[in-house]
Scaffold this motif. Structure first.
Motif, PDB file in Angstrom:
ATOM      1  N   UNK A   1     -19.553  -9.126 -57.403  1.00  0.00           N
ATOM      2  CA  UNK A   1     -19.730  -9.349 -55.981  1.00  0.00           C
ATOM      3  C   UNK A   1     -19.359 -10.778 -55.619  1.00  0.00           C
ATOM      4  N   UNK A   2     -19.449 -11.137 -54.335  1.00  0.00           N
ATOM      5  CA  UNK A   2     -19.119 -12.509 -53.918  1.00  0.00           C
ATOM      6  C   UNK A   2     -20.019 -13.526 -54.646  1.00  0.00           C
ATOM      7  N   UNK A   3     -19.399 -14.582 -55.176  1.00  0.00           N
ATOM      8  CA  UNK A   3     -20.152 -15.628 -55.873  1.00  0.00           C
ATOM      9  C   UNK A   3     -20.729 -16.590 -54.836  1.00  0.00           C
ATOM     10  N   UNK A   4     -22.028 -16.865 -54.928  1.00  0.00           N
ATOM     11  CA  UNK A   4     -22.703 -17.754 -53.985  1.00  0.00           C
ATOM     12  C   UNK A   4     -22.986 -19.088 -54.655  1.00  0.00           C
ATOM     13  N   UNK A   5     -22.438 -20.166 -54.083  1.00  0.00           N
ATOM     14  CA  UNK A   5     -22.691 -21.519 -54.588  1.00  0.00           C
ATOM     15  C   UNK A   5     -23.737 -22.179 -53.709  1.00  0.00           C
ATOM     16  N   UNK A   6     -24.731 -22.817 -54.328  1.00  0.00           N
ATOM     17  CA  UNK A   6     -25.865 -23.390 -53.608  1.00  0.00           C
ATOM     18  C   UNK A   6     -26.043 -24.851 -53.984  1.00  0.00           C
ATOM     19  N   UNK A   7     -26.787 -25.577 -53.162  1.00  0.00           N
ATOM     20  CA  UNK A   7     -27.222 -26.950 -53.472  1.00  0.00           C
ATOM     21  C   UNK A   7     -26.059 -27.828 -53.908  1.00  0.00           C
ATOM     22  N   UNK A   8     -25.052 -27.956 -53.040  1.00  0.00           N
ATOM     23  CA  UNK A   8     -23.888 -28.800 -53.343  1.00  0.00           C
ATOM     24  C   UNK A   8     -23.221 -28.396 -54.649  1.00  0.00           C
ATOM     25  N   UNK A   9     -23.178 -27.118 -54.889  1.00  0.00           N
ATOM     26  CA  UNK A   9     -22.495 -26.548 -56.078  1.00  0.00           C
ATOM     27  C   UNK A   9     -23.117 -27.020 -57.392  1.00  0.00           C
TER      28      UNK A   9
ATOM     29  N   UNK B   1     -25.675 -25.120 -58.376  1.00  0.00           N
ATOM     30  CA  UNK B   1     -26.143 -23.810 -58.826  1.00  0.00           C
ATOM     31  C   UNK B   1     -25.268 -22.724 -58.200  1.00  0.00           C
ATOM     32  N   UNK B   2     -25.246 -21.581 -58.859  1.00  0.00           N
ATOM     33  CA  UNK B   2     -24.431 -20.460 -58.381  1.00  0.00           C
ATOM     34  C   UNK B   2     -25.088 -19.158 -58.805  1.00  0.00           C
ATOM     35  N   UNK B   3     -24.848 -18.104 -58.023  1.00  0.00           N
ATOM     36  CA  UNK B   3     -25.371 -16.778 -58.330  1.00  0.00           C
ATOM     37  C   UNK B   3     -24.213 -15.789 -58.352  1.00  0.00           C
TER      38      UNK B   3
END
Length: 790
Positions: A203-211, A213-215
């Motif tokens: 599925x679409x990769x989600x990048x968080x917290x200024x990259x 972390x990622x899900x």
């Protein structure tokens, strides 16, 4: 005639009770924590005993196993394996529900999950947890692999059935696997994440917290046609680091789990250097078993493992230095060598070897690697030429610990560079033989090129030996470090080195720091790589570093259930039981004794089938058995007919009979392979490499002109100095063309170029600069003439 469903039924023709596998993955910097849950449901009217065999990376430290049955959690205990097996048998004989998780007796990367007395209508969710350090690829990627494929391991001829409860479950085509796989991953790092890639649909990769972390999640409908691979790219991956983890408060003082543990990651800045003399005995051990006729990946069934291996051998032979010695062995159920003894590398011996490589086929039957290894080690060493062994295999063997033990016994006289080919290769075998000899392991899957990884290993083997390797610690008074990993004995340029240590004594105040230094000598010059770190331990509920330290210690002593010496077994049992990390001598056992009454009724056994790589080939107009393995239990829908007098047999697959060579064992015939294998002779790069001579030069002829895409007359007419050696002109053109057309593959031809440039310097003389300038102009190239500098 309609064939029965293939592999979807138990022996009693009832539905398989495994419904799904759910995996939760957490990658933090360079380590991964994994939780895998197996969901079972008994839809039959009688109690079941269920067996499921699944693969796992050999470096995984399995530290937890529990069952959830009808809302009740049952946490397993880690016990000595024989005791756990006895307890399991006793429990199911008394009607109790029981769960057993154990490592294979012979193969360190295969586990069996045994569920006894699963009552009618009952559901059970079994969860196992493990941690592992992630290998670093040449391009800086951290690689995580979830082995979704279990290729049946080849069983030695005449080998009896081993003891214990472990049973190999029947393999089935990947498309017919009756259970589902889901995976959800979280990646986090202080270094910042550049990208995350996966070889399967996600599925679409989600990048968080200024990259930082990622899900990422695996898309629904995973086909079990390949292992699941994640590649994680960080912004800064080559920075040395030290992590200190707090011990478990409830653990015994001065124990591995009670004291803080540290993980040190070194990236030694080893300068690239030339050996003062080109020496070495290079032996290439090539798997020629039937399974090498399988495709490298299933998106391109025409690219076969044996074809990629042959092309890689050509690259390696062309890249060897003059004056060395070499030999090539092929193995299957039997083995054969190109030469009775290793021969000196000359134009004549290289040409003879190349001729035999081109006619080589995967026609030697099973996968028995121990005999050729013993034959190689039985040869007398060649003075001044240390042995460098390169092993290429898809790793489907059943005597892994015996093979690793043989390599370890000869570890002081050679280095082994091992290559696992294709999905399902045994990580236990590939990593084990490299670790036992101070070499390096590589895995080639998907669309990766075998040549680049093989040539990188050859380049490492040609580097001068790094000597006098040592670790020194600078710690506050009252604190000391006890190394849990093996003492480093070999390090390579550009390679990461991880060591684990236990910190014993009195921990200083929070602001205190320590230092660890890696020291070594290269060509008489001493080098130091110091790393400073904080002595403030961080807490981790999973005790990841402690578990990995325990696994590292266990790996140095555990050589299999049947092979480990008594003294080492004692140490393995102590650390395994103390740290809760499974070994070949321990197993997790859980018994549910809280049922209102024992499970009643005749106990039926069900073997959950494991996914095995099969594919369809439309080129023949009908399905063909493409993926192959060593002998395995016959499956519904697959029947072996009588052998014919010609030495082959017929295999019936989904109602169709096809011929199979007796030596290949469940592989398609060699004539089928000929039609499938990609013809690489039209590749100009392959053409050019195949024309290079052993000394590094090229001759000026029609073959070279064809590879360069030009006419021979034009090339001859452009020769700037008519009295110059035509081979010098040809060699300068070839090197310039390589830089101009295939710069992206430099890692594959760098050693070839090195030989060529050295030859130019020794033969072209004063004409060199003129030849280089003329070649750049003639090819309309932008190549910097400095590439021809000494």
């Amino acid at each position: 005639m309609v064939s029965p469903p293939c592999g979807l039924l138990t022996r009693q023709k009832e539905p398989v009770p495994l419904k799904s596998i759910s995996v939760t993955l957490s990658i933090r910097d360079f380590v991964a924590g994994v939780s895998a849950t197996l969901n079972y449901e008994n839809e039959q009217a009688v109690p079941l005993e269920v067996f499921f065999v699944f693969p796992m990376d050999e470096d995984s430290a399995v530290h937890s196993f529990e069952a959830l049955v009808d809302g009740k959690k049952i946490v397993a205990e880690l016990k000595e394996k024989s005791e756990a097996r006895t307890n399991y048998e006793d429990a199911i004989s008394q009607g109790h529900q029981a769960f057993l998780l154990e490592e294979d007796d012979e193969v360190g990367d295969t586990f069996s999950c045994n569920v006894g007395n699963l009552a009618p209508g009952a559901k059970a969710a079994l969860t196992l947890k493990y941690v592992q350090e992630l290998p670093l690829e040449a391009d800086g990627a951290l690689r995580y692999v979830l082995p979704a494929i279990l290729n049946p391991r080849y069983k030695l001829s005449g080998e009896g059935v081993g003891g214990g409860l472990h049973v190999k479950t029947p393999p089935i085509p990947a498309k017919d696997v009756p259970y589902t796989l889901s995976l959800a991953a979280t990646v986090s790092s202080q270094h910042g994440i550049k990208s995350v890639q996966c070889n399967c649909p996600v599925g679409p990769i989600q990048y968080l917290d200024d990259k930082t972390s990622a899900q990422i999640s695996l898309a629904d409908g995973h086909k079990f046609d390949r292992d699941v691979e994640l590649l994680v790219y960080y912004s800064e991956v080559h920075t040395p680091s030290v992590a200190v983890e707090m011990g478990e408060p409830a653990a015994k003082a001065d124990s591995l789990m009670g004291d803080p543990s540290t993980m040190v990651s070194f990236y030694p800045n080893i300068p690239e250097a030339q050996s003062p003399t080109a020496c070495g005995e290079f032996v290439f051990l090539m798997d020629r078993s039937g399974s090498m006729h399988c495709p490298m990946n299933h998106q391109d069934p025409s690219r076969l493992r044996i074809g990629a291996a042959k092309e890689t051998l050509i690259w390696l032979l062309k890249s060897l230095p003059m004056g060395c010695y070499f030999n090539i062995y092929g193995f299957g159920s039997t083995f054969e060598a190109f030469f009775p003894e290793s021969v000196k590398y000359t134009q004549e011996t290289m040409e003879e070897a190349l001729k035999r490589v081109k006619s080589m086929d995967a026609n030697l039957g099973g996968t028995e690697i121990l005999a050729p290894l013993k034959a190689i080690y039985s040869k007398a060493p060649i003075p001044g030429h240390p042995l460098q062994l390169f092993v290429f295999t898809d790793g489907e063997v059943n005597d892994t610990f015996s093979v690793v033990g043989e390599v370890k016994r000869n570890g002081q006289r050679h280095r082994c560079f091992s290559f696992g080919i294709g999905e399902g290769a045994s990580t236990s075998l590939i990593k084990g033989i490299a670790r036992a000899s101070g070499g390096a392991a590589e895995f080639i899957t998907g669309n990766e090129r075998m040549q680049s990884k093989a040539l990188r290993a050859l380049k490492r083997s040609l580097q001068p030996v790094v000597e006098d390797i040592s670790l020194s610690w600078d710690l506050p008074a009252g604190l000391s470090a006890k190394l849990l990993s093996p003492e480093p004995t070999v390090i390579f340029q550009g390679q990461r080195l991880i060591v684990y240590a236990q910190l014993t004594g009195t921990m200083p105040p929070a602001e205190a720091t320590g230092k660890v230094c890696l020291k070594y000598t290269l060509q008489g010059k001493q080098f130091e790589n110091p790393v400073a770190f904080s002595l403030q331990p961080k807490s981790d509920a999973n005790l990841t570093i402690h578990r990995l330290a325990a696994k590292s210690f266990i790996q140095t002593k555990d050589v299999g259930f049947h092979e480990t010496p008594a003294n080492d077994k004692k140490d393995v049992l102590k650390i395994s039981l103390e740290c809760g990390v499974i070994s070949s001598h321990t197993a997790f056992i859980a018994i549910n004794k809280d049922l209102n009454k024992p499970v009643q009724g005749p106990l039926t056994r069900s073997d959950v089938p494991s996914p095995m790589l099969f594919a369809q080939c439309a080129a023949f107009g009908s399905p063909r058995l493409m993926m192959c393995s060593a002998p395995a239990p016959p499956m519904p829908g697959l029947k072996l007919a009588k052998r014919r007098s010609g030495g082959s047999m017929k295999v019936q697959v989904l109602g169709e009979q096809i011929d199979v060579d007796r030596g290949v064992s469940m592989a398609y015939s060699s004539t089928d392979v000929t039609d499938l294998e990609t013809n690489h002779t039209d590749d100009p790069l392959v053409q050019l490499i195949s024309l290079q001579k052993a000394d590094g030069s090229w001759d000026l002829n029609e073959g070279l002109a064809t590879a360069l895409g030009m006419s021979l007359g034009d090339i001859q007419a452009a020769l700037p100095v008519k009295s110059a050696d035509s081979s010098g002109w040809a060699t300068v053109l070839a090197v310039t063309w390589l830089h101009d057309k295939h710069k992206d593959k430099k890692g594959e031809w760098e050693l070839l170029e090195r030989k060529a440039v050295a030859w130019i310097h020794s033969h072209a003389g004063s004409a060199r600069d003129g030849l280089v300038k003329a070649a750049v102009d003639f090819l309309k190239s932008s190549v910097d003439p400095a590439v021809f500098a000494p």
